[in-house]
Design an enzyme around this catalytic site. Sequence first.
Site, PDB file in Angstrom:
ATOM      1  N   CYS A 112       2.938  -3.037   4.178  1.00 15.62           N
ATOM      2  CA  CYS A 112       2.108  -1.889   4.545  1.00 15.62           C
ATOM      3  C   CYS A 112       2.863  -1.143   5.633  1.00 15.62           C
ATOM      4  CB  CYS A 112       0.695  -2.313   4.967  1.00 15.62           C
ATOM      5  SG  CYS A 112       0.571  -3.238   6.514  1.00 15.62           S
ATOM      6  N   HIS A 134       7.411 -30.805   9.821  1.00 19.23           N
ATOM      7  CA  HIS A 134       6.298 -29.978  10.280  1.00 19.23           C
ATOM      8  C   HIS A 134       5.037 -30.150   9.423  1.00 19.23           C
ATOM      9  CE1 HIS A 134       8.893 -27.880  13.098  1.00 19.23           C
ATOM     10  NE2 HIS A 134       9.799 -27.846  12.130  1.00 19.23           N
ATOM     11  N   THR A 178       2.933  -1.440   8.963  1.00 20.59           N
ATOM     12  CA  THR A 178       3.528  -2.354   9.947  1.00 20.59           C
ATOM     13  C   THR A 178       3.697  -3.777   9.433  1.00 20.59           C
ATOM     14  OG1 THR A 178       1.368  -2.977  10.806  1.00 20.59           O
ATOM     15  CG2 THR A 178       2.476  -1.096  11.865  1.00 20.59           C
ATOM     16  N   HIS A 181       9.484 -23.940   9.515  1.00 25.66           N
ATOM     17  CA  HIS A 181       8.385 -24.576  10.254  1.00 25.66           C
ATOM     18  C   HIS A 181       7.023 -24.403   9.601  1.00 25.66           C
ATOM     19  CE1 HIS A 181      10.558 -24.804  14.403  1.00 25.66           C
ATOM     20  NE2 HIS A 181      11.372 -25.062  13.398  1.00 25.66           N
ATOM     21  N   ASP A 217       0.858  -1.170   0.000  1.00 23.84           N
ATOM     22  CA  ASP A 217       0.000   0.000   0.000  1.00 23.84           C
ATOM     23  C   ASP A 217       0.904   1.232   0.000  1.00 23.84           C
ATOM     24  OD1 ASP A 217       0.925   0.340   2.624  1.00 23.84           O
ATOM     25  OD2 ASP A 217      -1.066   0.261   3.532  1.00 23.84           O
TER      26      ASP A 217
END
Length: 147
Positions: free
Chosen positions: A64, A131, A66, A97, A7
Site C-alpha cells: 500500500c 525461535h 506505506t 526470527h 491497493d
Amino acid sequence: MIAIGSDHAGYELKQQLIAYFKEKGIPYQDFGTDGLASVDYPDYGIKVGEAVVSGNYAFGIVICGTGIGISISANKVKGVRAALIYDENTARLAKQHNNANVIALGGRTHPFELAVKLVETFRNETYEPRHQKRLDKLSIYEKEHCK
C-alpha cells in the site's frame, strides 16, 4: 509461487515487481488491484493473506502507500505473520526470527530497486528454528482467542 497484491498506492510498485518476476522466471499470482483507481487496502491484504495460509504459496507480498495498513490487514488472517520490511536487516530477520509468510512494502516509501533487494533478501533467507517457542506462543493465542 508468490502471492502479490496491492491497493492503488502500491499498484505501480506491484507492477514493477511483477515485471521483474516475469523477467527472472519467478512464479507469482496477482491478487489485484488492477489499476490506480482508489480501493480499500484491507481487501487486498486479506486476499493475499488467505492465499498464503491456503498453503499454495511460498509467501505473500502486500503493498500500500506505506505498507502499514495492508500489513495490519494481512495480519487479521489467522496464520499470517506479515512483516513490514524497510531494509535488508528487517527483511532478513523477518524470515530468520519470525518466519514471516507475508512481507509488506510501501509504494510511496520503497523505490523499486530497494524493493527488489528486500524481496530477494527475504526469499533467500531461512528460518532459524531456535525461535519456534515464540511462534508457538502466537499460535496458541490464535487458537484460543481468534476465530
